[in-house]
Scaffold this active site. Sequence first.
Site, PDB file in Angstrom:
ATOM      1  CG  HIS A 198      -9.763   0.187  -0.261  1.00  0.00           C
ATOM      2  ND1 HIS A 198      -9.217   0.042   0.997  1.00  0.00           N
ATOM      3  CD2 HIS A 198     -11.112   0.172  -0.085  1.00  0.00           C
ATOM      4  CE1 HIS A 198     -10.186  -0.063   1.871  1.00  0.00           C
ATOM      5  NE2 HIS A 198     -11.346   0.030   1.250  1.00  0.00           N
ATOM      6  CG  MET A 255     -11.937  -2.441   5.453  1.00  0.00           C
ATOM      7  SD  MET A 255     -10.359  -2.083   4.644  1.00  0.00           S
ATOM      8  CE  MET A 255      -9.505  -1.154   5.927  1.00  0.00           C
ATOM      9  CG  HIS A 278      -4.192  -1.557  -1.414  1.00  0.00           C
ATOM     10  ND1 HIS A 278      -5.214  -2.369  -1.850  1.00  0.00           N
ATOM     11  CD2 HIS A 278      -4.728  -0.776  -0.436  1.00  0.00           C
ATOM     12  CE1 HIS A 278      -6.314  -2.091  -1.158  1.00  0.00           C
ATOM     13  NE2 HIS A 278      -6.038  -1.121  -0.305  1.00  0.00           N
ATOM     14  CG  ASP A 300      -6.212  -2.450   3.704  1.00  0.00           C
ATOM     15  OD1 ASP A 300      -5.205  -2.286   4.413  1.00  0.00           O
ATOM     16  OD2 ASP A 300      -6.650  -1.563   2.945  1.00  0.00           O
ATOM     17  N   GLY A 301      -5.145  -4.184   6.750  1.00  0.00           N
ATOM     18  CA  GLY A 301      -5.064  -3.609   8.083  1.00  0.00           C
ATOM     19  C   GLY A 301      -4.303  -4.480   9.058  1.00  0.00           C
ATOM     20  CG  ASP A 333      -5.307   2.438   1.103  1.00  0.00           C
ATOM     21  OD1 ASP A 333      -6.264   1.654   1.033  1.00  0.00           O
ATOM     22  OD2 ASP A 333      -4.185   2.117   1.511  1.00  0.00           O
ATOM     23  N   GLY A 344      -9.080   4.312   7.526  1.00  0.00           N
ATOM     24  CA  GLY A 344      -8.800   5.730   7.676  1.00  0.00           C
ATOM     25  C   GLY A 344      -7.340   6.051   7.888  1.00  0.00           C
ATOM     26  CG  PHE A 345      -5.743   7.377  10.429  1.00  0.00           C
ATOM     27  CD1 PHE A 345      -5.102   8.539  10.039  1.00  0.00           C
ATOM     28  CD2 PHE A 345      -7.022   7.460  10.942  1.00  0.00           C
ATOM     29  CE1 PHE A 345      -5.729   9.764  10.161  1.00  0.00           C
ATOM     30  CE2 PHE A 345      -7.659   8.687  11.082  1.00  0.00           C
ATOM     31  CZ  PHE A 345      -7.004   9.842  10.685  1.00  0.00           C
ATOM     32  CG  MET A 372      -8.482   7.099   2.730  1.00  0.00           C
ATOM     33  SD  MET A 372      -7.598   7.056   4.323  1.00  0.00           S
ATOM     34  CE  MET A 372      -6.702   5.512   4.162  1.00  0.00           C
ATOM     35  CB  SER A 375      -0.914   0.016   1.229  1.00  0.00           C
ATOM     36  OG  SER A 375      -1.556   1.276   1.338  1.00  0.00           O
ATOM     37  CG  MET A 394     -11.497   3.259   2.398  1.00  0.00           C
ATOM     38  SD  MET A 394     -10.040   3.115   3.479  1.00  0.00           S
ATOM     39  CE  MET A 394      -8.726   3.240   2.258  1.00  0.00           C
TER      40      MET A 394
END
Length: 226
Positions: free
Chosen positions: A67, A138, A34, A176-177, A36, A143-144, A38, A11, A69
């Site tokens: 992805h 997730m 990846h 993811d995470g 992200d 978010g972070f 947001m 990511s 978000m």
Amino acid sequence: MLENNVQVAPSILSADLGHLADELASIEGAVYVHFDAMDGHFVPNLTFGPGVLAAVKEATQIPVDAHLMISNPDQMVPEYLAAGADIVTFHYEATAHANRLASLIREKGAKAGIAINPGTPVSALDAIIEDVDLVLVMTVNPGFGGQKFIPGSLRKLRQLKAMCDERRVSPIIEVDGGISPATAGDVCAAGARLLVAGSAVFGKENRAEAIRKITEAGEAGLTRRA
């Protein structure tokens, strides 16, 4: 579709964006990068838009796993498709028209993915599971980067794999995470095959070695599949 293989998607949320081309070169050989996106509304952070995705596509041959978000995927998905996303994953929680959106993504030649937050049950996917190429579970609250893995995610992964087996479908199961060599085995044992890793890759000096260690840990987990 990665049914019997474990792959890592680094990511760029954890990359040094001031040296983006070099960072992408350091993960050459990864199956996906990846991305992200947001919007500061669906999640409490603001990151990348379609323009940055287009820059990523120019800088690397690695397919881009986008992805989203964001609160308005119905409006923004065409922008990310136009920018060159190879996978576009939107959140179940963000749209009332998931099947229509998945069809649009597929019609444009990309893979369609749907993501669920930690608080969303797998049963929410009942009406969409046959219409997507990827399901993203997730394993932290989005978010972070750098958050700790939520152990209850393993139960959801097992439920998702059971749903797929029952319906005789085989979307890519992505997580993811909080993914690292310490968690990769468990998520793969529970059904995941595509592992998003941010700081566990870009936080290491040798990115190829970091990817290898996560992959090997995931493959070891396949031998004790839950």
